[in-house]
Design a protein around this motif. Sequence first.
Motif, mmCIF file in Angstrom:
data_model
loop_
_atom_site.group_PDB
_atom_site.id
_atom_site.type_symbol
_atom_site.label_atom_id
_atom_site.label_comp_id
_atom_site.label_asym_id
_atom_site.label_seq_id
_atom_site.Cartn_x
_atom_site.Cartn_y
_atom_site.Cartn_z
ATOM 1 N N THR A 108 0.256 0.784 11.231
ATOM 2 C CA THR A 108 0.299 -0.706 11.322
ATOM 3 C C THR A 108 1.346 -1.378 10.480
ATOM 4 O O THR A 108 1.791 -0.801 9.488
ATOM 5 C CB THR A 108 -1.190 -1.451 11.130
ATOM 6 O OG1 THR A 108 -1.317 -1.168 9.725
ATOM 7 C CG2 THR A 108 -2.094 -0.719 11.829
ATOM 8 N N PRO A 109 1.778 -2.737 10.760
ATOM 9 C CA PRO A 109 2.652 -3.243 9.828
ATOM 10 C C PRO A 109 2.218 -3.222 8.388
ATOM 11 O O PRO A 109 3.179 -3.103 7.408
ATOM 12 C CB PRO A 109 2.985 -4.667 10.533
ATOM 13 C CG PRO A 109 2.653 -4.202 11.811
ATOM 14 C CD PRO A 109 1.399 -3.350 11.888
ATOM 15 N N ALA A 115 4.007 -1.517 5.173
ATOM 16 C CA ALA A 115 4.484 -2.309 3.923
ATOM 17 C C ALA A 115 4.076 -1.671 2.921
ATOM 18 O O ALA A 115 4.653 -1.689 1.704
ATOM 19 C CB ALA A 115 3.778 -3.767 4.109
ATOM 20 N N LYS A 160 4.574 -7.521 4.232
ATOM 21 C CA LYS A 160 4.386 -7.409 5.779
ATOM 22 C C LYS A 160 5.410 -8.231 6.659
ATOM 23 O O LYS A 160 5.733 -7.820 7.549
ATOM 24 C CB LYS A 160 3.114 -7.910 6.282
ATOM 25 C CG LYS A 160 2.525 -7.734 7.645
ATOM 26 C CD LYS A 160 1.236 -8.288 8.222
ATOM 27 C CE LYS A 160 1.010 -9.466 7.762
ATOM 28 N NZ LYS A 160 -0.080 -10.201 8.540
ATOM 29 N N VAL A 174 8.644 -6.245 6.925
ATOM 30 C CA VAL A 174 8.470 -5.353 7.951
ATOM 31 C C VAL A 174 8.829 -5.942 9.505
ATOM 32 O O VAL A 174 9.451 -5.593 10.171
ATOM 33 C CB VAL A 174 6.975 -4.621 7.916
ATOM 34 C CG1 VAL A 174 6.957 -3.851 9.144
ATOM 35 C CG2 VAL A 174 6.759 -3.697 6.585
ATOM 36 N N TYR A 175 8.093 -7.165 9.502
ATOM 37 C CA TYR A 175 8.439 -7.688 10.765
ATOM 38 C C TYR A 175 9.927 -7.928 10.904
ATOM 39 O O TYR A 175 10.394 -7.893 12.105
ATOM 40 C CB TYR A 175 7.735 -9.020 10.948
ATOM 41 C CG TYR A 175 6.080 -9.025 11.299
ATOM 42 C CD1 TYR A 175 5.867 -7.978 11.997
ATOM 43 C CD2 TYR A 175 5.226 -9.577 10.728
ATOM 44 C CE1 TYR A 175 4.317 -7.898 12.262
ATOM 45 C CE2 TYR A 175 3.729 -9.537 10.543
ATOM 46 C CZ TYR A 175 3.373 -8.607 11.671
ATOM 47 O OH TYR A 175 2.133 -8.404 11.862
ATOM 48 N N ILE A 179 11.968 -4.987 12.031
ATOM 49 C CA ILE A 179 11.475 -4.616 13.378
ATOM 50 C C ILE A 179 12.386 -5.671 14.185
ATOM 51 O O ILE A 179 13.201 -5.295 15.219
ATOM 52 C CB ILE A 179 10.131 -4.822 13.765
ATOM 53 C CG1 ILE A 179 9.339 -3.804 12.880
ATOM 54 C CG2 ILE A 179 9.947 -4.477 15.243
ATOM 55 C CD1 ILE A 179 7.747 -3.743 13.077
ATOM 56 N N ALA A 193 9.196 -0.361 17.378
ATOM 57 C CA ALA A 193 7.945 -0.368 17.266
ATOM 58 C C ALA A 193 7.370 -0.640 18.714
ATOM 59 O O ALA A 193 8.409 -0.971 19.578
ATOM 60 C CB ALA A 193 7.617 -1.797 16.498
ATOM 61 N N ILE A 220 3.959 1.638 14.564
ATOM 62 C CA ILE A 220 5.106 2.071 14.064
ATOM 63 C C ILE A 220 4.914 3.485 13.912
ATOM 64 O O ILE A 220 3.971 3.672 13.254
ATOM 65 C CB ILE A 220 5.909 1.368 12.870
ATOM 66 C CG1 ILE A 220 5.872 -0.250 13.051
ATOM 67 C CG2 ILE A 220 7.154 2.061 12.497
ATOM 68 C CD1 ILE A 220 5.016 -1.184 12.419
ATOM 69 N N VAL A 237 8.136 -8.554 17.677
ATOM 70 C CA VAL A 237 7.371 -9.521 16.897
ATOM 71 C C VAL A 237 7.003 -10.604 17.683
ATOM 72 O O VAL A 237 8.089 -11.354 18.167
ATOM 73 C CB VAL A 237 8.272 -9.579 15.773
ATOM 74 C CG1 VAL A 237 7.263 -10.368 14.749
ATOM 75 C CG2 VAL A 237 8.476 -8.379 14.918
#
Length: 319
Positions: free
Chosen positions: A7-8, A12, A19, A22-23, A26, A33, A42, A71
């Motif tokens: 997961t994000p 992270a 987090k 991370v977005y 992406i 992702a 991911i 996202v």
Amino acid sequence: MDSTSLTPIEVAELLKITKNTVYEIIKRGELPAYKVGKKLRIDKEDIDNYIKNQKKGKSSSSTKQLNQEIVKSEISNNKEIKSDDKNIIICGQDMILDILGRNIENTLPSIKSYRSYMGSYNGLINLYNNKASIASAHLWDWETSEYNIDFVKKLLPGIPCTIINLTYRIQGFYVKKGNPKNIQGWDDLKREDLSYINRELGCGVRVLLDGKLRELNISSNEINGYNSEESSHLAVASAIARGKGDFGLGIEKVAKQIDNIDFISLQKERYDLVIKTENLYNPIYKEILNIINSNEFKDELVGLGGYDLKDTGKIIAET
């Protein structure tokens, strides 16, 4: 090779970043992702590749520009934003719309531009329900071979709308490098030895596929993988590159950004913007049209590559 899905938040924690960072990674297209249900995932393999690329200093500008499709925007997930003279909400998934939003805010500092990363069908429904200011569309009608016009009439019944071209794009199949299964075109949808990666209901790619199935008299039940869905061009191409399927439908531009992928060109599509005609009398929307028709905006799109801008800003139809 570790193919663990994270997961994000887990990414992270692994990279010791937030987090939100991370977005952003992406959205810049630097870390592939995909969606499992409504959850973002991911692969560990892609994280390892991202770390290696950072160590090498590899930072392709085209890759950074690639994708903000995965996202979801804050108006989709976190809060309800009202479409009005202070908030312009643009529905659609192509990165051109992010560039348009930035240009709107630069030209009209009092206006806030929001992005809603949803497919064409749902974008038109949001426009009908006053939850969007502008909707993008690339919906192919298999009965007429025309794009968007009939869908706008049906999904916004009785509401005068203006359809304005943004660009043309090439749709085709993503296949593994070297095309080992010798996939050539639409007729390969009939083959029992192939596994397909589909897109979600409501997006233009899914409408195109389902229309082609009707045209070729193929049942969706005959397609291995028809119910295997991803939520963006990037996610489909990435799934094919990772061996999770043999082919999937998407735009050519994304294929150029993913390793281990070849592209089988199938069809040029018209990618339009839909605006309620009454709004075009508003000075804000007049300025938005000026932006779309400006040399500065078009030059920026030319720099991205992969777009046919011959009709950008042209009114295609008034419904």
